[in-house]
Design a protein around this motif. Structure first.
Motif, short mmCIF file in Angstrom:
data_model
loop_
_atom_site.label_atom_id
_atom_site.label_comp_id
_atom_site.label_asym_id
_atom_site.label_seq_id
_atom_site.Cartn_x
_atom_site.Cartn_y
_atom_site.Cartn_z
N GLU A 9 72.24 33.07 49.44
CA GLU A 9 71.35 34.14 49.05
C GLU A 9 70.73 33.74 47.78
O GLU A 9 68.92 33.85 47.62
CB GLU A 9 71.80 35.47 49.06
CG GLU A 9 70.58 36.56 48.75
CD GLU A 9 71.15 37.97 48.37
OE1 GLU A 9 70.37 39.03 48.04
OE2 GLU A 9 72.60 38.10 48.64
N LEU A 13 66.68 32.98 47.18
CA LEU A 13 65.79 33.36 46.28
C LEU A 13 65.27 32.58 45.26
O LEU A 13 63.91 32.47 44.66
CB LEU A 13 66.60 34.38 45.38
CG LEU A 13 67.00 35.63 45.83
CD1 LEU A 13 68.07 36.63 45.30
CD2 LEU A 13 66.11 36.70 46.68
N TYR A 16 61.90 30.85 46.98
CA TYR A 16 60.98 31.77 46.91
C TYR A 16 60.30 31.97 45.49
O TYR A 16 59.14 31.64 45.42
CB TYR A 16 61.24 33.37 47.27
CG TYR A 16 61.57 33.69 48.52
CD1 TYR A 16 60.67 33.20 49.62
CD2 TYR A 16 62.75 34.22 49.07
CE1 TYR A 16 60.76 33.54 51.17
CE2 TYR A 16 62.89 34.43 50.45
CZ TYR A 16 61.96 34.25 51.46
OH TYR A 16 62.19 34.49 52.68
N ILE A 43 56.65 36.84 51.82
CA ILE A 43 57.52 37.98 51.43
C ILE A 43 56.77 39.24 51.20
O ILE A 43 55.50 39.00 50.80
CB ILE A 43 58.45 37.61 50.52
CG1 ILE A 43 58.11 37.21 49.26
CG2 ILE A 43 59.45 36.78 51.29
CD1 ILE A 43 59.21 36.94 48.32
N SER A 44 57.30 40.28 51.16
CA SER A 44 56.51 41.65 50.61
C SER A 44 56.47 41.60 49.07
O SER A 44 56.88 40.80 48.35
CB SER A 44 57.28 42.90 51.00
OG SER A 44 58.78 43.01 50.11
N SER A 46 57.17 43.78 46.80
CA SER A 46 58.07 44.47 46.09
C SER A 46 59.40 43.32 46.31
O SER A 46 60.20 43.28 45.03
CB SER A 46 58.64 45.53 46.70
OG SER A 46 58.83 45.58 48.08
N HIS A 47 59.73 42.62 47.38
CA HIS A 47 60.65 41.60 47.14
C HIS A 47 60.22 40.63 46.27
O HIS A 47 61.26 40.00 45.51
CB HIS A 47 60.65 41.08 48.41
CG HIS A 47 61.98 40.32 49.05
ND1 HIS A 47 62.38 39.60 50.05
CD2 HIS A 47 63.00 39.79 47.96
CE1 HIS A 47 63.43 39.16 50.02
NE2 HIS A 47 63.74 38.96 48.61
N ARG A 50 61.13 41.83 42.60
CA ARG A 50 62.38 41.82 42.51
C ARG A 50 63.02 40.29 42.36
O ARG A 50 63.79 40.10 41.32
CB ARG A 50 63.16 42.20 43.82
CG ARG A 50 65.00 42.52 43.49
CD ARG A 50 65.55 43.06 44.57
NE ARG A 50 65.58 42.33 45.84
CZ ARG A 50 66.39 41.41 46.32
NH1 ARG A 50 67.35 41.15 45.14
NH2 ARG A 50 66.21 40.78 47.32
N ILE A 51 62.46 39.42 42.92
CA ILE A 51 63.07 37.99 42.80
C ILE A 51 62.47 37.43 41.53
O ILE A 51 63.28 36.74 40.62
CB ILE A 51 62.42 37.07 43.92
CG1 ILE A 51 62.99 37.53 45.25
CG2 ILE A 51 62.41 35.54 43.65
CD1 ILE A 51 62.36 36.71 46.44
#
Length: 100
Positions: A9, A13, A16, A43-44, A46-47, A50-51
């Motif tokens: 994960e 991240l 991205y 990706i969205s 919001s995602h 966060r990243i």
């Protein structure tokens, strides 16, 4: 999540974030938006937000602004902000470290 899943994960991240920063570096001079970056990375919004907070410690919007400001500064002054600050210190204080 086991350790392997967490590592995968984290790597995902990072990928991205790398794709997004690369896209920004190539296109910052155009009128790109956070939505454009999110769409490019697939990706969205919001995602992506966060990243960036997790990986880079800033919002994607702030990252984009910082890149644009630094590039304009370099274009105007011919030096990065750090180089300019160091030259100022040498000129005014006689050394290249922070005063005080």
């Amino acid at each position: 999540l086991d350790t392997r899943s967490r590592e995968e994960e984290k790597e995902s991240l990072s990928n991205y974030a790398a794709k997004a920063t690369e896209y920004i570096a190539r296109n910052y001079a155009y009128d790109i938006s956070v939505d454009d970056v999110a769409h490019h990375v697939n990706i969205s919004r919001s995602h992506l937000f966060r990243i960036f907070k997790e990986q880079l410690g800033v919002s994607i919007q702030q990252y984009l602004v910082n890149i644009r400001i630094s590039k304009v500064f370099i274009k105007q002054k011919g030096l990065s902000p750090t180089q300019y600050r160091n030259q100022y210190r040498i000129r005014h204080y006689g050394y290249n470290s922070q005063p005080g």
